[in-house]
Design a protein around this motif. Structure first.
Motif, PDB file in Angstrom:
ATOM      1  N   THR A   1      35.481  38.487  40.043  1.00  0.00           N
ATOM      2  CA  THR A   1      34.285  37.763  40.467  1.00  0.00           C
ATOM      3  C   THR A   1      33.528  38.625  41.469  1.00  0.00           C
ATOM      4  N   LYS A   2      32.294  38.249  41.758  1.00  0.00           N
ATOM      5  CA  LYS A   2      31.496  39.001  42.727  1.00  0.00           C
ATOM      6  C   LYS A   2      32.176  39.033  44.087  1.00  0.00           C
TER       7      LYS A   2
ATOM      8  N   GLU B   1      35.424  38.648  44.725  1.00  0.00           N
ATOM      9  CA  GLU B   1      36.649  39.451  44.656  1.00  0.00           C
ATOM     10  C   GLU B   1      36.319  40.941  44.704  1.00  0.00           C
TER      11      GLU B   1
END
Length: 281
Positions: free
Chosen positions: A162-163, A165
């Motif tokens: 994800t962005k 992460e």
């Protein structure tokens, strides 16, 4: 804080995306595989108070010209493209400033086109392949943080991240190159963001293995300022000291409380050193 002005520069080697900010004498900044945008760049920001800065997206970065042949992704081809941009802008000379792989391009610029340079500024860089030849480099297997760095690099390759992460992993990776990693959020506090050109990075990884222009450094006639953090784990200080010994008109300034980002870690001192140098030279 005003964004950078975006401009496409048409040259005899193609069209290049350039971001412009500041007033004064011209300073060109680029990096081998960064993909810049109108939010700017922390390193380039160091020069905008006193100079007109041209932040260049090289081939395959942003909206710049594509590489029609693979060799056009090389560092020397980048220098030829920068020369074409300088000529298209109408400058007889300008200053080039490069950090890390940008500094490696700068070294080649000085070797082949010193006559086009008012000054050359090389920060946290090297004139030859640095990973395998120094155990002080974090990309060397002997470095204590080598595996940690490699693990983070591999994790960042996961397309399912994800962005948030990805942002957290990038943060942890950058912290490995800070003298005071707990200050990360202070150093990187502006809404500045950039991407990486994968095709340029992949070419660089191969080119870096054979990169060594140390025997040609004596050809650099431009006044050259070399800056390095004393604790640099990416391009250890020994490589800056080597360049200083071999470049005739060079000055070396070591930042004792910095790792790979002296322009952030000792920002005010960095800006003062650079301003004084460019004022005199």
């Amino acid at each position: 804080m005003a964004n950078w002005q975006t401009q496409m520069i048409d040259t005899n080697r193609g069209s290049f995306e350039v971001f412009i900010k500041g007033e004064g004498t011209p300073v060109c900044v680029t990096h081998h595989y960064s993909e810049f945008n109108s939010s700017g760049d922390y390193f380039a920001d160091s020069f905008t108070d006193n100079h007109k800065v041209y932040l260049v997206n090289l081939r395959e970065a942003g909206n710049s010209e594509k590489a029609h042949e693979s060799y056009q992704l090389s560092m020397f081809e980048a220098v030829l493209d920068l020369e074409a941009i300088r000529d298209a802008l109408g400058y007889s000379t300008w200053t080039f400033a490069g950090h890390s792989t940008g500094g490696m391009i700068g070294v080649l610029y000085g070797i082949h086109f010193s006559a086009s340079l008012d000054s050359l500024i090389i920060v946290g860089s090297a004139a030859r392949e640095f990973a395998s030849s120094s155990a002080k480099c974090i990309y060397n297997r002997e470095h204590p943080e080598y595996q940690n760095m490699q693990d983070l690099i591999e994790e960042l390759k996961d397309p399912k991240l994800t962005k948030d992460e990805r942002g957290e992993l990038s943060k942890e990776r950058t912290k490995l190159s800070l003298h005071n990693p707990e200050q990360y959020d202070v150093y990187f506090s502006k809404p500045t963001h950039k991407k990486m050109s994968a095709v340029r990075m992949n070419f660089f990884v191969r080119e870096a293995l054979i990169f060594d222009v140390t025997r040609q450094l004596k050809k650099i006639t431009a006044d050259t300022l070399i800056i390095c953090g004393e604790h640099d784990v990416q391009c250890p200080i020994e490589f800056s000291q080597e360049m200083h010994r071999l470049i005739p008109n060079s000055e070396l300034v070591v930042f004792d409380q910095s790792n790979h980002y002296p322009f952030l870690e000792q920002r005010k001192l960095f800006q003062r050193v650079v301003h004084e140098y460019l004022t005199i030279n």
